[in-house]
Design a protein around this motif. Structure first.
Motif, short mmCIF file in Angstrom:
data_model
loop_
_atom_site.label_atom_id
_atom_site.label_comp_id
_atom_site.label_asym_id
_atom_site.label_seq_id
_atom_site.Cartn_x
_atom_site.Cartn_y
_atom_site.Cartn_z
N GLU A 177 -24.47 13.87 155.40
CA GLU A 177 -23.87 14.90 156.30
C GLU A 177 -23.40 16.20 155.06
OE1 GLU A 177 -20.71 13.71 158.74
OE2 GLU A 177 -22.10 12.13 159.37
N ASP A 178 -22.80 17.12 155.63
CA ASP A 178 -22.43 18.17 154.87
C ASP A 178 -20.93 18.10 154.29
OD1 ASP A 178 -24.81 19.20 154.23
OD2 ASP A 178 -24.75 20.86 156.02
N SER A 179 -20.46 17.11 155.03
CA SER A 179 -18.82 17.11 154.80
C SER A 179 -18.40 15.28 155.02
CB SER A 179 -18.05 17.92 156.00
OG SER A 179 -18.38 17.09 157.24
N VAL A 180 -17.21 15.22 154.80
CA VAL A 180 -16.71 13.87 154.85
C VAL A 180 -15.48 13.83 155.76
CG1 VAL A 180 -17.88 13.04 152.34
CG2 VAL A 180 -15.37 13.90 152.63
N ASP A 181 -15.48 12.62 156.44
CA ASP A 181 -14.33 12.57 157.32
C ASP A 181 -13.06 11.56 156.41
OD1 ASP A 181 -15.71 13.97 159.36
OD2 ASP A 181 -16.60 12.31 160.14
N ALA A 182 -12.02 11.92 157.06
CA ALA A 182 -10.78 11.16 156.76
C ALA A 182 -10.94 9.82 157.08
CB ALA A 182 -9.36 11.82 157.03
N TYR A 183 -10.57 8.78 156.55
CA TYR A 183 -10.62 7.48 156.82
C TYR A 183 -9.42 7.09 157.47
CZ TYR A 183 -11.69 2.46 156.50
OH TYR A 183 -12.14 1.12 156.82
N ASP A 184 -9.27 6.90 158.71
CA ASP A 184 -8.06 6.52 159.45
C ASP A 184 -7.06 5.42 158.92
OD1 ASP A 184 -8.25 8.79 160.94
OD2 ASP A 184 -9.46 7.39 162.72
N PRO A 185 -7.51 4.19 158.41
CA PRO A 185 -6.92 3.15 157.96
C PRO A 185 -6.02 3.95 156.54
CG PRO A 185 -8.80 2.39 158.79
CD PRO A 185 -9.08 3.38 158.83
N HIS A 186 -6.84 4.49 155.88
CA HIS A 186 -6.23 4.88 154.59
C HIS A 186 -5.21 6.04 154.88
CE1 HIS A 186 -5.92 5.95 150.52
NE2 HIS A 186 -6.23 7.34 150.72
N ALA A 187 -5.35 6.82 155.70
CA ALA A 187 -4.33 7.66 156.15
C ALA A 187 -2.88 7.00 156.94
CB ALA A 187 -4.81 8.75 157.49
N PHE A 188 -3.23 6.05 157.43
CA PHE A 188 -2.27 5.09 158.06
C PHE A 188 -1.51 4.43 156.94
CE2 PHE A 188 -0.79 1.01 158.95
CZ PHE A 188 0.23 0.87 159.94
N THR A 189 -2.13 4.09 155.61
CA THR A 189 -1.29 3.54 154.67
C THR A 189 -0.67 4.35 153.89
OG1 THR A 189 -3.19 3.50 153.37
CG2 THR A 189 -2.88 1.55 154.52
N ASN A 190 -1.34 5.69 153.85
CA ASN A 190 -0.43 6.83 153.28
C ASN A 190 0.77 7.23 153.82
OD1 ASN A 190 -2.10 7.18 151.10
ND2 ASN A 190 -3.47 8.75 152.24
N ILE A 191 0.79 7.26 155.13
CA ILE A 191 1.82 7.73 155.93
C ILE A 191 2.90 6.74 155.89
CG2 ILE A 191 2.66 8.39 158.24
CD1 ILE A 191 1.10 10.43 156.67
N GLY A 192 2.57 5.25 156.19
CA GLY A 192 2.99 4.19 156.07
C GLY A 192 3.93 4.11 154.74
N LEU A 193 3.26 4.28 153.68
CA LEU A 193 3.93 4.30 152.48
C LEU A 193 4.80 5.05 152.24
CD1 LEU A 193 3.59 2.49 149.88
CD2 LEU A 193 1.84 3.84 149.10
N LEU A 194 4.67 6.44 152.61
CA LEU A 194 5.63 7.57 152.54
C LEU A 194 6.83 7.24 153.37
CD1 LEU A 194 5.92 10.61 151.52
CD2 LEU A 194 5.10 11.53 153.76
N LEU A 195 6.84 6.81 154.60
CA LEU A 195 7.91 6.37 155.38
C LEU A 195 8.69 5.27 154.66
CD1 LEU A 195 6.49 6.87 159.02
CD2 LEU A 195 7.89 8.35 157.88
N LEU A 196 8.07 4.12 154.26
CA LEU A 196 8.81 3.29 153.57
C LEU A 196 9.47 3.70 152.36
CD1 LEU A 196 6.31 0.05 153.89
CD2 LEU A 196 8.66 0.58 155.03
#
Length: 147
Positions: free
Chosen positions: A49-68
């Motif tokens: 494709e011409d773009s890449v999509d965000a990977y949801d589990p990685h976004a979850f660990t990013n937000i979880g790490l920030l909140l923790l």
């Protein structure tokens, strides 16, 4: 007297606080694993494709790490602030690396590994491991500390 006791009820933090370093370490290692899977997925998407999509589990660990890490600031202010700064740095690097992957996919360039985000997440893992697993080296460490 805790200065935040009237703003935030911190009684529950006494029970959860000692477990936070271990939860942060597990989340940081999971973040590295999801970063690797996201990179493989981006390489596959960049070829098709011409773009890449965000990977949801990685976004979850990013937000979880920030909140923790923000929760850890309440339990250990100095260590938590250092960890929060490292996590925010990792998130900023991750954002720029994601946009760079989109540019590479759009221009039919080979998808590179997110080097700066990997380095930042390794710093987070090292600091989290130091804080959570300090009891393993505390005997040796205390021999070198001058009282």
């Amino acid at each position: 007297m805790d200065p935040l006791q009237f703003l935030v009820p911190l009684g529950w933090l006494a029970a959860v606080g000692p477990v936070l370093p271990y939860a942060i370490l597990v989340m940081a290692v999971a973040n590295l694993a999801t970063r690797h899977v996201a990179y493989k997925r981006h390489v596959e998407q960049g070829a098709d494709e011409d773009s890449v999509d965000a990977y949801d589990p990685h976004a979850f660990t990013n937000i979880g790490l920030l909140l923790l890490s923000f929760l850890f600031v309440l339990h250990a202010p100095v260590g938590g602030t250092l960890l929060a700064i490292l996590v925010i740095t990792m998130l900023i690097a991750d954002l720029f690396e994601f946009e760079a992957r989109n540019v590479e996919a759009r221009n039919d360039m080979p998808i590179e590994a997110p080097k700066s985000a990997i380095a930042a997440s390794l710093l987070v893992v090292v600091y989290a491991a130091y804080y959570a697993l300090f009891f393993l080296v505390s005997g040796v460490w205390n021999q070198f500390v001058v009282a």
